[in-house]
Design a protein around this motif. Structure first.
Motif, PDB file in Angstrom:
ATOM      1  N   SER A 123       0.813  -1.208   0.000  1.00 42.10           N
ATOM      2  CA  SER A 123       0.000   0.000   0.000  1.00 42.10           C
ATOM      3  C   SER A 123       0.852   1.266   0.000  1.00 42.10           C
ATOM      4  CB  SER A 123      -0.937   0.000   1.209  1.00 42.10           C
ATOM      5  OG  SER A 123      -0.212   0.253   2.381  1.00 42.10           O
ATOM      6  N   THR A 124       2.173   1.112   0.245  1.00 40.36           N
ATOM      7  CA  THR A 124       3.045   2.290   0.203  1.00 40.36           C
ATOM      8  C   THR A 124       3.871   2.320  -1.080  1.00 40.36           C
ATOM      9  OG1 THR A 124       4.862   1.148   1.272  1.00 40.36           O
ATOM     10  CG2 THR A 124       3.303   2.267   2.708  1.00 40.36           C
ATOM     11  N   GLN A 125       3.527   1.427  -2.017  1.00 37.98           N
ATOM     12  CA  GLN A 125       4.317   1.358  -3.236  1.00 37.98           C
ATOM     13  C   GLN A 125       3.481   1.726  -4.448  1.00 37.98           C
ATOM     14  OE1 GLN A 125       5.595  -2.688  -3.120  1.00 37.98           O
ATOM     15  NE2 GLN A 125       7.494  -2.195  -2.045  1.00 37.98           N
ATOM     16  N   SER A 126       4.202   2.053  -5.516  1.00 39.90           N
ATOM     17  CA  SER A 126       3.508   2.223  -6.785  1.00 39.90           C
ATOM     18  C   SER A 126       3.521   0.858  -7.457  1.00 39.90           C
ATOM     19  CB  SER A 126       4.245   3.262  -7.627  1.00 39.90           C
ATOM     20  OG  SER A 126       3.973   3.045  -8.972  1.00 39.90           O
ATOM     21  N   TYR A 127       2.366   0.271  -7.652  1.00 41.51           N
ATOM     22  CA  TYR A 127       2.307  -1.123  -8.066  1.00 41.51           C
ATOM     23  C   TYR A 127       1.220  -1.272  -9.116  1.00 41.51           C
ATOM     24  CZ  TYR A 127       3.027  -6.124  -7.317  1.00 41.51           C
ATOM     25  OH  TYR A 127       3.359  -7.439  -7.465  1.00 41.51           O
ATOM     26  N   GLY A 128       1.620  -1.371 -10.343  1.00 37.57           N
ATOM     27  CA  GLY A 128       0.616  -1.498 -11.388  1.00 37.57           C
ATOM     28  C   GLY A 128       1.006  -2.565 -12.384  1.00 37.57           C
ATOM     29  N   LEU A 129       0.629  -2.356 -13.621  1.00 34.51           N
ATOM     30  CA  LEU A 129       0.848  -3.346 -14.658  1.00 34.51           C
ATOM     31  C   LEU A 129       2.329  -3.641 -14.865  1.00 34.51           C
ATOM     32  CD1 LEU A 129      -1.368  -4.768 -16.039  1.00 34.51           C
ATOM     33  CD2 LEU A 129      -1.083  -3.299 -18.029  1.00 34.51           C
ATOM     34  N   ALA A 130       3.176  -2.580 -14.814  1.00 34.35           N
ATOM     35  CA  ALA A 130       4.612  -2.773 -15.040  1.00 34.35           C
ATOM     36  C   ALA A 130       5.189  -3.736 -14.011  1.00 34.35           C
ATOM     37  CB  ALA A 130       5.337  -1.434 -14.976  1.00 34.35           C
ATOM     38  N   GLN A 131       4.725  -3.601 -12.748  1.00 34.35           N
ATOM     39  CA  GLN A 131       5.238  -4.469 -11.692  1.00 34.35           C
ATOM     40  C   GLN A 131       4.734  -5.904 -11.878  1.00 34.35           C
ATOM     41  OE1 GLN A 131       4.434  -1.237 -11.097  1.00 34.35           O
ATOM     42  NE2 GLN A 131       6.583  -0.767 -10.754  1.00 34.35           N
ATOM     43  N   GLN A 132       3.583  -6.043 -12.488  1.00 38.09           N
ATOM     44  CA  GLN A 132       3.082  -7.377 -12.818  1.00 38.09           C
ATOM     45  C   GLN A 132       4.097  -8.119 -13.670  1.00 38.09           C
ATOM     46  OE1 GLN A 132       0.602  -8.596 -11.194  1.00 38.09           O
ATOM     47  NE2 GLN A 132      -1.217  -8.395 -12.465  1.00 38.09           N
ATOM     48  N   GLY A 154       7.269  -7.711 -13.574  1.00 35.44           N
ATOM     49  CA  GLY A 154       8.556  -7.911 -12.938  1.00 35.44           C
ATOM     50  C   GLY A 154       9.336  -6.661 -12.589  1.00 35.44           C
ATOM     51  N   ALA A 155       8.867  -5.492 -12.993  1.00 33.36           N
ATOM     52  CA  ALA A 155       9.590  -4.286 -12.612  1.00 33.36           C
ATOM     53  C   ALA A 155       9.515  -4.096 -11.103  1.00 33.36           C
ATOM     54  CB  ALA A 155       8.982  -3.071 -13.317  1.00 33.36           C
ATOM     55  N   ALA A 156      10.573  -3.540 -10.500  1.00 30.95           N
ATOM     56  CA  ALA A 156      10.581  -3.348  -9.066  1.00 30.95           C
ATOM     57  C   ALA A 156       9.613  -2.227  -8.689  1.00 30.95           C
ATOM     58  CB  ALA A 156      11.993  -2.988  -8.599  1.00 30.95           C
ATOM     59  N   ALA A 157       8.889  -2.455  -7.568  1.00 30.73           N
ATOM     60  CA  ALA A 157       7.926  -1.441  -7.152  1.00 30.73           C
ATOM     61  C   ALA A 157       8.646  -0.288  -6.465  1.00 30.73           C
ATOM     62  CB  ALA A 157       6.911  -2.067  -6.213  1.00 30.73           C
ATOM     63  N   GLU A 158       8.106   0.863  -6.645  1.00 36.99           N
ATOM     64  CA  GLU A 158       8.758   2.061  -6.122  1.00 36.99           C
ATOM     65  C   GLU A 158       8.033   2.483  -4.848  1.00 36.99           C
ATOM     66  OE1 GLU A 158       9.239   6.609  -7.634  1.00 36.99           O
ATOM     67  OE2 GLU A 158       8.640   5.098  -9.083  1.00 36.99           O
TER      68      GLU A 158
END
Lengths: 322, 277
Positions: free
Chosen positions: A61-70, A72-76
């Protein structure tokens, strides 16, 4: 199982007394450790099944987590941004408001009916009570998905019994009335269904409490000239207050999480965010738009809501534990 | 005057009974009626068309039995481990005083309140990274964790109800602590174990939300998901309510039977915390 530290003083002691002491302290230690071994399995499964997901929820909930992270990109890490976005979103507030109103109205209605039915069980003779109890039990025993299916059939637009019966009332035109068309009738229907399935538990619990009120007290009060309503208000209700409090609390918590019921009703012909409560809202955000981070933030808000409501109950139970 | 009001109350109670049982009755009634009758404008209120055709057609493509197998497997696992884990933990908190006991109880009570709706995304991510989506094990782990807190709380009451003096007396007679427990306390706990087992059964058998998330594949469906899929499939070609009601009946009947057997114990277990003392 660390070996005891051997001090020079102890070395001076005779071999045998050391062994005896060791044996005794080992047994003691084992007894002290026993409860931890006993709860280990439960703690393990709770850590895996609820602990880890809760922690994941908090972190995500404190990260930016969307399609890119799906992919494999690291969440920010973006701090409380998801919460800020969510709390400044008018739609989210509407869902929260709707959920709370739904929850308190349905829980209140359930409690009033449950209390009334429990008093009724207490007032009628044995045969009638049995009929009432069997009917309540059957309603209670129905699996949620099965009862939701039956209810969608009862509220069916074309051939539903509800429309048929209401249409029979003179002056009421319910022919082919679509309950799923507007949020008002949708939630009225949902409220009726959830009340129907929750009242039996409340009625049985309060009835169990009522059977603990001693007849002697009631007789004595009758001799002293107390009227029926006075007895209810001054004797019966105060004595069953603990049961009522807990049942009400559980009901509020359960009605805050009416996911399955709302989801199945939505399946039957209502979509759009106007028909959402918190559970279905999180489901849509998380699975539909794959925005795990906002969904996680919304979940954390639900968690906080639930825990703050339950806190009082847990404290009360803990007091009894001492 | 008093007599009259009593009759009035009885009538009221009967009317309420009829209203509350009506959906259950309607499910059974529709399940036995042919589609042509259900399509009539005037509903058929009188019982039972007496045809099993709806049941056979609800079961005939084999998906019902696959879902039944899935539900049975998950339920057995959940019931077994819940009873085992909860029994050990209940023993710890009602027979021992230890550091962290209170924290453990508070945690158990709080976890019991956590809504599945607030955790399912995380549970989905966890199970998908472990490769346990659509598997009996993945969903069972979540169910056990969800059900164990309440079973601990329920069994704690039962264990505390057996006086420790009984065990101590047996220990004076030369039994070890373990033997004393197994010979004296364990048999007295049987009703509690049955009650918590049935509670676990009902939870695992009826669960919908977590199953929806963790078992997306069609061949991994449990019975509630199967029923939902059945309704949806039927809705694409103008719902055959007779068949759908037969399907609901198939899912509901085992639960209703179990529920009727044990409800007394379940309610008393649930409210014992509140009524006690």
């Amino acid at each position: 199982m660390s070996s005891p530290v051997t001090s020079p003083k102890r070395q001076a002691q005779s071999e045998e007394s050391i062994k005896a002491a060791e044996h005794a302290s080992k047994a003691k230690r084992r007894a002290r450790r026993a409860p931890y071994w006993l709860i280990a399995a439960s703690i393990g499964i709770l850590l895996v099944g609820t602990g880890y997901p809760t922690a994941w929820q908090l972190v995500t909930s404190t990260q930016s987590y969307g399609l890119a992270q799906q992919f494999g990109a690291a969440a920010e890490f973006i701090g409380l941004q998801n919460y800020i976005d969510l709390l400044s979103d008018a739609e989210f507030w509407q869902v929260v408001g709707r959920s709370l109103v739904f929850c308190f109205v349905v829980a209140g209605l359930t409690l009033v009916l449950g209390l009334a039915f429990a008093l009724l069980m207490n007032a009628v003779n044995k045969a009638v009570r049995l009929i009432l109890q069997i009917s309540m039990l059957l309603a209670w025993a129905m699996p949620i998905v099965a009862s939701m299916t039956v209810w969608t059939w009862l509220f069916d637009t074309r051939r539903g019994v509800v429309n048929y019966l209401l249409d029979k009332i003179p002056g009421v035109d319910m022919y082919r009335f679509d309950w799923f068309a507007s949020p008002w009738t949708f939630f009225l229907m949902a409220g009726i269904i959830v009340t129907w399935m929750s009242v039996p538990f409340v009625a049985f619990s309060i009835f169990a409490g009522l059977t603990q009120v001693s007849d002697e007290v009631l007789e004595a009060s009758a001799l002293d000239g107390a009227s029926n309503s006075q007895r209810l208000r001054l004797i019966i209700l105060p004595m069953i207050k603990p049961v009522i409090a807990i049942v009400m609390l559980l009901q509020v918590i359960w009605d805050l999480r009416v996911f399955a019921q709302i989801k199945i009703l939505q399946d039957a012909g209502a979509s759009g965010s106007k028909f959402d409560l918190l559970g279905t809202y999180i489901y849509k955000v998380g699975t539909g738009s794959n925005d795990f981070a906002s969904a996680a933030a919304a979940s954390v808000i639900v968690l906080i809501l639930t825990i703050s409501i339950s806190w009082w109950y847990v404290r009360k139970l803990m007091k009894e534990e001492d | 005057m008093k007599r009259k009001s009593r009759v009035g109350l009885s009538v009221l109670a009967i009317v309420i009974s009829l209203v509350w049982i009506f959906p259950v009755y309607w499910m059974l009634n529709s399940a036995f009626l042919p589609t042509t009758v259900l399509e009539r404008f005037t509903p058929t209120f009188l019982p039972f068309g007496g045809s099993w055709r709806n049941f056979t057609s609800a079961m005939d493509d084999g998906t019902f039995f696959r879902a039944l197998g899935m539900s049975v497997a998950i339920t057995l696992i959940v019931v077994f481990f819940c009873i085992l884990f909860a029994f050990l933990a209940a023993l710890a908190i009602s027979r021992f005083k230890f550091r962290g006991r209170k924290t453990f109880i508070v945690a158990v009570l709080l976890i019991q309140m956590l809504p599945a709706e607030a955790l399912f995304l995380a549970q989905y991510k966890m199970m998908s990274s472990l490769g346990l989506l659509n598997s009996v094990i993945g969903v069972s782990i979540i169910y056990i964790a969800a059900v164990v807190p309440f079973t601990i709380w329920m069994l704690r009451g039962f264990v505390a109800g057996v006086p420790a003096d009984l065990e101590e007396a047996a220990m004076v007679d030369g039994l070890s602590r373990f033997q004393a427990f197994m010979k004296i306390t364990f048999p007295l706990l049987a009703p509690g174990l049955v009650a918590s087992g049935v509670y676990a059964f009902l939870q695992a058998w009826n669960e919908f939300t977590v199953a929806l998330i963790l078992l997306p594949a069609e061949d991994a469906q449990t019975l509630p998901l199967w029923l939902r899929g059945f309704v949806q499939a039927s809705a694409t070609r103008a719902t055959d309510w007779g068949e759908v009601m037969a399907a609901s009946t198939l899912v509901a009947v085992p639960v209703i039977v179990f529920f009727l057997i044990v409800q007394g114990r379940m309610t008393s277990g649930l409210v014992s915390g509140a009524v006690k003392g």
